[in-house]
Design a protein around this motif. Sequence first.
Motif, PDB file in Angstrom:
ATOM      1  N   LYS A 166      13.357  22.765   2.385  1.00 35.78           N
ATOM      2  CA  LYS A 166      14.888  23.278   2.945  1.00 35.78           C
ATOM      3  C   LYS A 166      15.159  22.343   4.149  1.00 35.78           C
ATOM      4  O   LYS A 166      16.415  22.150   4.363  1.00 35.78           O
ATOM      5  N   ASN A 167      14.101  21.471   4.662  1.00 35.64           N
ATOM      6  CA  ASN A 167      14.397  20.585   5.947  1.00 35.64           C
ATOM      7  C   ASN A 167      14.749  19.121   5.382  1.00 35.64           C
ATOM      8  O   ASN A 167      15.008  18.208   6.223  1.00 35.64           O
ATOM      9  N   GLY A 168      15.186  18.908   4.042  1.00 33.15           N
ATOM     10  CA  GLY A 168      15.163  17.600   3.751  1.00 33.15           C
ATOM     11  C   GLY A 168      14.425  16.740   3.465  1.00 33.15           C
ATOM     12  O   GLY A 168      14.192  15.564   3.883  1.00 33.15           O
ATOM     13  N   LEU A 169      13.149  17.259   2.989  1.00 39.15           N
ATOM     14  CA  LEU A 169      11.757  16.658   2.800  1.00 39.15           C
ATOM     15  C   LEU A 169      12.000  15.360   2.053  1.00 39.15           C
ATOM     16  O   LEU A 169      11.262  14.299   2.365  1.00 39.15           O
ATOM     17  N   SER A 170      12.709  15.364   0.914  1.00 41.33           N
ATOM     18  CA  SER A 170      12.860  14.201   0.236  1.00 41.33           C
ATOM     19  C   SER A 170      13.335  13.045   0.811  1.00 41.33           C
ATOM     20  O   SER A 170      12.871  11.814   0.729  1.00 41.33           O
ATOM     21  N   PHE A 171      14.528  13.356   1.618  1.00 36.48           N
ATOM     22  CA  PHE A 171      15.351  12.107   2.383  1.00 36.48           C
ATOM     23  C   PHE A 171      14.143  11.731   3.554  1.00 36.48           C
ATOM     24  O   PHE A 171      14.154  10.473   3.950  1.00 36.48           O
ATOM     25  N   MET A 172      13.652  12.725   4.064  1.00 39.89           N
ATOM     26  CA  MET A 172      12.704  12.203   5.278  1.00 39.89           C
ATOM     27  C   MET A 172      11.486  11.140   4.779  1.00 39.89           C
ATOM     28  O   MET A 172      11.192  10.345   5.334  1.00 39.89           O
ATOM     29  N   LEU A 173      10.997  11.529   3.604  1.00 40.63           N
ATOM     30  CA  LEU A 173       9.807  10.735   2.952  1.00 40.63           C
ATOM     31  C   LEU A 173      10.503   9.534   2.670  1.00 40.63           C
ATOM     32  O   LEU A 173       9.816   8.441   2.578  1.00 40.63           O
ATOM     33  N   ALA A 174      11.457   9.364   1.887  1.00 41.70           N
ATOM     34  CA  ALA A 174      12.212   8.270   1.450  1.00 41.70           C
ATOM     35  C   ALA A 174      12.468   7.235   2.674  1.00 41.70           C
ATOM     36  O   ALA A 174      12.063   6.136   2.659  1.00 41.70           O
ATOM     37  N   ARG A 175      12.678   7.772   3.806  1.00 39.07           N
ATOM     38  CA  ARG A 175      13.066   7.046   5.178  1.00 39.07           C
ATOM     39  C   ARG A 175      11.530   6.342   5.663  1.00 39.07           C
ATOM     40  O   ARG A 175      11.843   5.440   6.222  1.00 39.07           O
ATOM     41  N   GLU A 176      10.588   7.022   5.332  1.00 42.02           N
ATOM     42  CA  GLU A 176       9.186   6.443   5.705  1.00 42.02           C
ATOM     43  C   GLU A 176       8.759   5.711   4.686  1.00 42.02           C
ATOM     44  O   GLU A 176       7.584   4.838   5.120  1.00 42.02           O
ATOM     45  N   LEU A 177       9.189   5.462   3.678  1.00 41.12           N
ATOM     46  CA  LEU A 177       8.399   4.760   2.451  1.00 41.12           C
ATOM     47  C   LEU A 177       8.890   3.179   2.590  1.00 41.12           C
ATOM     48  O   LEU A 177       9.727   2.779   1.774  1.00 41.12           O
ATOM     49  N   ARG A 178       8.246   2.409   3.507  1.00 43.40           N
ATOM     50  CA  ARG A 178       8.863   1.095   3.679  1.00 43.40           C
ATOM     51  C   ARG A 178       8.500   0.518   2.580  1.00 43.40           C
ATOM     52  O   ARG A 178       7.641   0.668   1.948  1.00 43.40           O
ATOM     53  N   VAL A 179       9.133  -0.770   2.400  1.00 45.88           N
ATOM     54  CA  VAL A 179       8.802  -1.708   1.144  1.00 45.88           C
ATOM     55  C   VAL A 179       7.391  -2.315   1.332  1.00 45.88           C
ATOM     56  O   VAL A 179       6.879  -2.298   0.078  1.00 45.88           O
ATOM     57  N   THR A 180       6.716  -2.432   2.258  1.00 45.91           N
ATOM     58  CA  THR A 180       5.209  -2.917   2.489  1.00 45.91           C
ATOM     59  C   THR A 180       4.292  -1.755   1.952  1.00 45.91           C
ATOM     60  O   THR A 180       3.126  -2.158   1.625  1.00 45.91           O
ATOM     61  N   ILE A 181       4.558  -0.282   1.853  1.00 49.50           N
ATOM     62  CA  ILE A 181       3.954   0.600   1.521  1.00 49.50           C
ATOM     63  C   ILE A 181       3.490   0.600  -0.091  1.00 49.50           C
ATOM     64  O   ILE A 181       2.613   1.040  -0.473  1.00 49.50           O
ATOM     65  N   HIS A 182       4.559  -0.045  -0.731  1.00 46.93           N
ATOM     66  CA  HIS A 182       4.331  -0.085  -2.228  1.00 46.93           C
ATOM     67  C   HIS A 182       3.538  -0.943  -3.054  1.00 46.93           C
ATOM     68  O   HIS A 182       3.793  -1.176  -4.256  1.00 46.93           O
ATOM     69  N   GLY A 183       2.818  -1.680  -2.071  1.00 43.63           N
ATOM     70  CA  GLY A 183       1.734  -2.649  -2.788  1.00 43.63           C
ATOM     71  C   GLY A 183       2.399  -3.851  -3.732  1.00 43.63           C
ATOM     72  O   GLY A 183       3.523  -4.291  -3.264  1.00 43.63           O
ATOM     73  N   THR A 184       2.172  -3.896  -4.984  1.00 47.56           N
ATOM     74  CA  THR A 184       2.314  -4.997  -5.827  1.00 47.56           C
ATOM     75  C   THR A 184       3.922  -4.742  -5.855  1.00 47.56           C
ATOM     76  O   THR A 184       4.504  -5.702  -5.969  1.00 47.56           O
ATOM     77  N   LEU A 185       4.480  -3.635  -6.182  1.00 42.84           N
ATOM     78  CA  LEU A 185       5.566  -3.183  -6.349  1.00 42.84           C
ATOM     79  C   LEU A 185       6.779  -3.872  -5.284  1.00 42.84           C
ATOM     80  O   LEU A 185       7.628  -4.598  -5.344  1.00 42.84           O
ATOM     81  N   GLY A 186       6.338  -3.279  -4.056  1.00 40.31           N
ATOM     82  CA  GLY A 186       7.080  -3.686  -2.852  1.00 40.31           C
ATOM     83  C   GLY A 186       6.935  -5.338  -2.773  1.00 40.31           C
ATOM     84  O   GLY A 186       7.914  -5.938  -2.416  1.00 40.31           O
ATOM     85  N   PHE A 187       5.729  -6.056  -2.951  1.00 43.71           N
ATOM     86  CA  PHE A 187       5.692  -7.571  -2.906  1.00 43.71           C
ATOM     87  C   PHE A 187       6.613  -8.449  -3.828  1.00 43.71           C
ATOM     88  O   PHE A 187       7.348  -9.291  -3.408  1.00 43.71           O
TER      89      PHE A 187
END
Length: 207
Positions: free
Chosen positions: A76-97
């Motif tokens: 109920k705290n908006g976990l989805s949006f909070m998480l998205a904000r923390e998932l920087r492009v470099t976290i996504h490995g091959t996809l991010g690169f």
Amino acid sequence: MANPGPEKERQMLGLFLVPGVYLRVLADVVRQLGYNDRSLYEGMEFAPQDLQSNDSRVFVTDAIVMVERALDLAGKNGLSFMLARELRVTIHGTLGFAALTSPTLAGALDSVRRYLQLRVPFLTMTLTDTGDHVLVRLKTEFDVPTQYRFLAETVSATLMLLAEQLIDREDADKRGFPLADGKLPGVKVRLTSPEPAYYRKFAPQLP
């Protein structure tokens, strides 16, 4: 494809692995929101330190349990949006690169489409170029009813935030697509679930 039934779906999901780094960041966000993130790991065969490496992998069935617990605590705290904000492009490995090195936003989206299932194996993405617009569709291959909204919000918000990180502001201005009040021009996101109460809190932060 015929519906394989809930038990068969559970067995099939058990074959898939997802990056442990996503669950590590999820736990970090739960802790930032003031909850005990240790409770997410109860009964699991891995601990927080096992997810430190970007190469760590976790069974989807375990990830579902952790997400369910996180939602019970902080949904109920908006976990989805909070998480998205923390998932920087470099976290996504091959996809991010691949996205980061694409010369255009269209190329970056296509890279995400091609590499998405390496990161989220039960999610598919299709792109349709209508000439005036590019339509991006996200679809789950298996039903996880209690987590569908969380997944849809997190992935769509993550895509928007990644696009914002990748866009060359100066080049966009020259091409007649300046960001107005930090918003990406011409972008709309439509979900199949009702607007959650916490959306208004995060709307100004989304591009």
